[in-house]
Write a protein that holds these residues in place. Structure first.
Motif, short mmCIF file in Angstrom:
data_model
loop_
_atom_site.label_atom_id
_atom_site.label_comp_id
_atom_site.label_asym_id
_atom_site.label_seq_id
_atom_site.Cartn_x
_atom_site.Cartn_y
_atom_site.Cartn_z
N ARG A 119 0.82 -1.22 0.00
CA ARG A 119 0.00 0.00 0.00
C ARG A 119 0.84 1.26 0.00
N HIS A 120 2.14 1.06 -0.07
CA HIS A 120 3.02 2.24 -0.05
C HIS A 120 2.72 3.12 -1.27
N ARG A 161 -6.45 5.05 6.09
CA ARG A 161 -5.48 4.51 5.16
C ARG A 161 -5.43 3.00 5.29
N GLU A 162 -5.43 2.28 4.17
CA GLU A 162 -5.29 0.83 4.23
C GLU A 162 -3.84 0.53 4.57
N THR A 163 -3.61 -0.15 5.65
CA THR A 163 -2.23 -0.37 6.07
C THR A 163 -1.64 -1.61 5.46
N HIS A 186 -7.37 -0.52 9.12
CA HIS A 186 -7.37 0.82 8.52
C HIS A 186 -6.91 1.81 9.56
N GLU A 187 -5.97 2.65 9.16
CA GLU A 187 -5.43 3.61 10.11
C GLU A 187 -6.13 4.94 9.87
#
Lengths: 269, 355, 551
Positions: free
Chosen positions: A9-10, C460-462, C477-478
């Motif tokens: 996911r970076h 954000r999908e971690t 998810h953050e």
């Protein structure tokens, strides 16, 4: 693997994947791209026949006819002269590898001795221009300035100011004259190979041709001076514009990014 | 952070489709999860807290400025030491002028280092605290607006321009007419066209001069497949008006097998398969002399107009609108090629009156 | 004669004493005559935001200054004359050739003036990079919506600068009177002749007679060194004054609102950064001029109307007009009365300014469509204005196709293609590709808006997978930090402008003109349900985040 999935996911992950995909595509293309040159060399080596007639029968007659009378696939060679044979075969244009808009230059298939034999055979079919003596095309004996003027009158419209070559209709092209042997340039002017018009001695004298060769020797060889620096192929404003849009503005934007970037914070170092 | 409400849109009903403006800062994150948290606190750089780091930056900046001084000295040294005609081989640039290369790189280095030093100084040593600067609405307040209009009306009334129409109208008339003086002055920029574009140096009996040898051409000089650049007799590059004349009169001669000529008129205007065409492209006037001897196409390098010389030079491709004009030629008693007259249509690019 | 000490010291300005440091005394002297302190108070610590794309305009400004500096130097040696001379300078391959004094002096600059070649190459490279910079700057402003109120006039100033830069470049390209120069002038002559009714008269007046005559280079010289750069200089100054007056736009972020500008002060940071950038730009261009040839006029020979070279192109910024001409099929009418209309030139010559005007007038179209009278100082992210971004990409695509057509012979020879095929591709592509680019860009923008929405609502999908006690796998998810939440929701979303009911409250039909209907339709296209993705509302966010806690 865990590391990899964590970085999936970076923000840069997509870029990395894209680069890998591009590299893979390029590699595949290189692997599958046709490699035709090697076969031509093999066939050349198999043709170790000394006599011109025999060479002709094997290598040329299928298109040009058994006696050089021409056919549906190739023009008549009666009267084209030894100069024409020397040009076409020594620059690798003949024998033709595959049909196309025009025969491109490639490594010669025949040795010079074989070419001379072929030329002698073709010359025997009818009178035509002979291979010139070295004196005739010696660039040292030409007038560079006058050659430049003649080149701009007669040649630059197709070959560009300095002989970098140019496009013609429907995929044909006037080739780049970079490092082309003076003898071949002379023969080309004399015989008018393929779609190039000929410049017989009656309209462009021996001296004129020598001057033109002197000009090309001055401006379009590996030893030619390019006082301004790297010449960008000599294609004029298109190359210059591409340079300005890539390296030129690219370097300035790189500098701008440096100026605009946040300075490093103590916490991170 | 102070909050600043935007001025209400003045256009009443027109503002209905506009979003509500955010009341930044007025709500706490509990009320508004998207509220502006305000400028983040300033973070220190190494150089702000570590004097050794700051010293290092100082030395880097000073080094850059010093390199610049040295590069300028190098520039002057190159100017003095390197002859202007010295060609040197430098990979990968080729055989370049030594003077240009060294002058340019030393100058570039001298300038670049000044800039790099200044920017490094700004980035590492000057304060990098971000501060806000308030904006003020550009539109004037209603009071100022009213004041300006009142003053303007007062001034306009005092001038009596509205009342004394005669003054106003004659003034406008005078100002409108006076530029005509300037327009009239432009008349002598150039002559009137008359029929200048219709005539060239070619006339009946003009010999056809080979541009390369400057000798008159004979039919036997021109072989099938050859291309010859030519001009009318009586012209020399030393002439005052050479460029003007050659721009209209330049021709090219080709010889085709008589069977290959598709256009009967074209064949008749030539001589035993020798055809003489204007080489000035009918599109914008570049010489369309990229002749392909097998296809008999002549291409113009500027915009790729393609003409078929075996068919009266009709246009095959590209933006040209009509065929290249052909010059009627014949052979005179001495065996030289000559023109049978001028072009029967203007050569070169089209123009309004061309017809 | 009284001295300063005799004069009574003004009580209200005790600092203005003779004991003040010399610098202050000079400043006082200037202030007493120019009132500089008032200006300095307002501007000395003026705030500029930091972003690399805000420096694109500076690239233009600095290359403009470089062009002026080097241009002045070149005029010291250049002779703008079309008198024919025989060349006897240092360049061997042109010995004894007849040429104009202009070309001969241009050769001298290259081969007899030490450093002349460098200055000429800096001048020309800076000119190319100047216009590249103008394009980049213009499209930065375009895609971020920085042309919106109150900056429309400054957009027009910039646009005029681009147009003038193109013509200044064209006249400069023509001056050395080498082969390419002359072909360019010949093109202009053909273009002028194609103008209906007055074409031949214009041609005679501009050239002082028939082409090429002896006047065009001296006339272009005046336009190139005096007239056009003079106007440009005035516009540059006006442009900069307005930049100062409006203050710079900034991207949305914590603490950055429509009513402030956050950044660093002019003194000292931006003096150092912007001043330094001038030297950096000059340095980079000098290094390019040292190593890469531009316009090697010495191998092109003097211009003769009967000589030409393949690869005859204008400099890149006229590549699109060249391409338009190359794409145009031949069409010529002789209308009754015996008058010729050369559409092979007229059509491209009409589309050429048309293309420019479309982009130049765009801000007025957008503000006509959205009826938004507010000032905008927060730069849009391109994705948040999908229709505008798509329009810009469509324009660039059309521009790109014309550029492709303008270099068709060079592509043909380098990639073994047929010029005819390239030309046909461009003829069709000019009409087909821009709409495709429009549709694709808009979809991408909307997709990115959706992703922003997802990020705001779900975090954000971690990539970290967690197994819950009852066996379910979930991706962690953050939640986004407050700053990001604010930044991603800071943009305005307009609702489409409605014409309103056809009849008023008394049942009387209102008059709604077709223009008004078109305007509403444009507004729907921009802000309707297919034009943007609604950004998350506070309520949505609260509902979802509270739901998460129950998980």
């Amino acid at each position: 693997m865990k590391k990899l999935s964590a970085r999936r996911r970076h923000p840069l992950a997509a870029l990395v994947v894209l680069l890998l995909a591009l590299a893979a595509t390029g590699g595949l293309y290189a692997a599958f791209a046709p490699a035709g040159e090697a076969q031509a060399d093999n066939s050349a080596q198999s043709l170790a026949i000394e006599e011109g007639r025999q060479l002709y029968d094997v290598g040329c007659s299928s298109c040009h006819g058994s006696n050089g009378q021409g056919g549906s696939d190739g023009p008549s060679l009666v009267g084209v002269g030894a100069a024409s044979v020397d040009f076409q075969v020594a620059t690798g244009r003949m024998p033709l590898q595959q049909p196309g808009p025009q025969a491109p230059a490639k490594p010669a298939v025949y040795t010079q001795a074989e070419i001379d034999q072929l030329a002698a055979f073709i010359a025997s079919l009818g009178p035509g221009p002979a291979v010139p003596d070295p004196d005739v095309y010696d660039p040292a004996q030409g007038d560079v300035a006058r050659g430049g003027e003649l080149f701009r009158s007669n040649c630059s419209q197709c070959h560009n100011f300095t002989g970098e070559g140019g496009a013609l209709t429907h995929g044909k092209e006037a080739p780049n004259l970079y490092n082309v042997e003076p003898r071949h340039i002379y023969e080309a002017m004399l015989t008018g190979p393929q779609n190039m018009p000929s410049f017989p001695d009656t309209t462009l004298t021996e001296q004129d041709k020598r001057d033109i060769i002197a000009w090309l020797d001055e401006v379009n060889t590996s030893d030619s001076a390019q006082p301004g620096g790297f010449a960008l192929g000599g294609y004029g404003p298109v190359g210059e514009g591409l340079f300005a849009w890539t390296i030129g503005i690219g370097a300035l934007i790189a500098v701008a990014v440096w100026i605009g970037a946040r300075s490093t914070k103590a916490r991170k170092s | 952070m102070t909050s600043h409400d935007e001025p209400e849109p003045q256009h009443g009903a027109a503002g209905e489709h506009l979003p509500e403006h955010r009341s930044d800062g007025a709500l706490t994150p509990a009320d508004d999860p998207f509220a502006d948290p305000g400028l983040p606190p300033h973070e220190h750089r190494r150089q702000d807290i570590d004097e050794r780091a700051a010293k290092r930056s100082e030395r880097t900046v000073a080094l850059l400025f010093t390199v610049s001084i040295l590069a300028t000295i190098g520039f002057i040294a190159s100017y003095v030491a390197i002859p202007i005609d010295r060609i040197v081989y430098i990979w990968p640039f080729g055989h370049v002028s030594g003077l240009n290369f060294s002058l340019g790189l030393t100058l570039g280095l001298a300038l670049f280092c000044i800039g790099a030093g200044a920017v490094h100084w700004a980035r590492t040593l000057m304060s990098d605290v971000e501060t806000p600067d308030e904006r003020h609405p550009i539109e004037a307040t209603p009071e100022v607006r009213a004041h300006v209009f009142a003053e303007f009306r007062k001034g306009a009334a005092e001038s009596q321009i509205g009342r004394r129409k005669l003054v106003r109208n004659t003034m406008l008339g005078a100002v409108a007419v006076v530029p005509l003086a300037g327009v009239v002055l432009l008349r002598d920029l150039g002559p009137l066209p008359h029929d200048k574009l219709r005539h060239t140096k070619w006339k009946a009996g003009s010999l056809i001069i080979n541009e390369s040898t400057m000798q008159p051409l004979r039919p036997e000089d021109i072989t099938v497949g050859s291309l010859t650049q030519a001009m009318p007799e009586g012209m020399s590059p030393h002439d005052e008006d050479f460029h003007v004349e050659i721009a209209k009169a330049a021709v090219m001669l080709v010889r085709l097998q008589p069977d290959d000529i598709k256009d009967a008129k074209s064949a008749e205007w030539g001589h035993e398969g020798i055809l003489c065409y204007s080489k000035i492209c009918t599109h914008i006037g570049c010489p369309a002399t990229l002749y392909e001897q097998q296809t008999h196409h002549a291409l113009c390098p500027c915009h790729q107009s393609t003409f078929d010389l075996s068919d009266g030079a009709r246009v095959l491709f590209g933006p040209a609108g009509h065929a290249l004009p052909q010059l009627r030629i014949t052979v005179n008693d001495d065996g030289f090629l000559e023109a049978r007259g001028d072009f029967d249509e203007p050569p070169g690019p089209s123009f309004w009156e061309r017809g | 004669m009284s001295t300063a000490t005799d004069a009574p010291k003004p009580a209200e300005a005790p600092r203005r004493g003779s004991k003040a440091p010399a610098g202050e005394r000079v400043a006082d002297w200037a202030d007493g005559r120019l009132g500089i302190y008032g200006l300095a108070k307002a501007n000395m610590r003026k705030i500029f935001p930091d972003h690399w794309s805000f420096l694109l305009g500076e690239i233009c400004l600095y290359s403009f200054i470089i062009i002026i500096l080097t241009g002045v130097y070149l005029t010291l040696f250049f002779v703008p004359s079309m008198a024919e001379v025989e060349y006897h300078g240092s360049f061997k391959p042109m010995q004894g050739i007849m040429m104009t004094e202009a070309y001969a002096s241009a050769l001298d600059i290259n081969f007899d003036v030490r450093g002349g070649l460098l200055v000429r190459q800096i001048h020309h490279w800076a000119a190319l990079i100047f216009v590249v910079g103008l394009f980049c700057h213009m499209f930065r402003v375009f895609f971020t919506g920085a042309f919106r109120k109150p900056r429309e006039i400054n957009w027009l100033f910039g646009f005029l600068l681009l147009v003038l830069a193109i013509f200044t470049g064209l006249t400069g390209y023509s001056l050395p009177d080498d082969g390419l120069s002359g072909i360019g002038i010949r093109f202009m002559e053909g273009a002028i002749l194609a103008v209906p009714i007055v074409g031949t008269y214009l041609q005679m007046f501009i050239f002082g007679g028939e082409f090429p005559g002896h006047d065009i280079i001296p006339r272009f010289f005046v336009a190139h060194v005096l007239l056009l750069p003079g106007i440009m200089l005035g516009l540059v100054v006006a442009h900069l004054i307005l930049v100062f007056y409006h203050k710079h736009t900034q991207f949305a972020g914590p603490g950055r609102t429509n009513t402030n500008v956050v950044g660093m002060p002019l003194l000292p940071v931006y003096i150092a950064k912007a001043g330094g950038f001038f030297f950096l730009v000059f340095g980079v261009i000098a290094a390019i001029a040292a190593t890469v040839t531009i316009n090697p006029i010495w191998v092109m020979g003097p211009y003769r109307p009967d000589q030409v070279s393949t690869d005859a192109q204008p400099d890149w910024y006229l590549g699109f007009s060249e391409g338009l001409v190359r794409m145009m099929p031949g069409l010529e009418w002789v209308i009754p009365g015996g008058y010729t209309l050369n559409f092979g030139l007229l059509v491209p010559l009409a589309v050429f300014p048309g293309l420019l005007v479309v982009i130049g007038a765009y801000p007025f179209f957008e503000s006509w469509g959205n009826r938004d009278p507010r000032e905008h100082h927060i730069a849009d992210r391109p994705r948040n204005a999908p229709t505008r971004t798509a329009f810009g990409m469509a324009w660039l695509t059309a521009f790109g196709v014309t550029m492709l057509a303008g270099g068709n012979d060079v592509w043909a020879i380098n990639f073994n293609l047929s010029i005819n095929a390239i030309t046909w591709f461009c003829r069709i592509g000019f009409f087909v590709l821009p709409p495709i680019a429009f549709i694709i860009t808009r979809r991408i923008c909307l997709g990115l808006q959706r992703r922003d929405r997802e990020k705001v609502l779900h975090g954000r999908e971690t990539g970290v997978i967690k197994r819950l006690p009852h066996g379910e796998f979930i991706e962690v998810h953050e939640p986004l930090p407050q700053e990001t939440l604010h930044t991603l929701t800071a943009h305005d979303q307009l609702t489409p402008y409605e014409i309103g009911p056809e009849t008023d409250e008394n049942g009387v039909r209102r008059k709604v003109g077709p223009l008004e209907r078109a305007r509403a339709r444009v507004s729907r296209g921009y802000y309707g349900e297919h034009g943007q993705i609604p950004k998350p509302s506070r309520e949505e966010y609260k509902e979802i985040t509270s739901g998460h806690e129950h998980h």
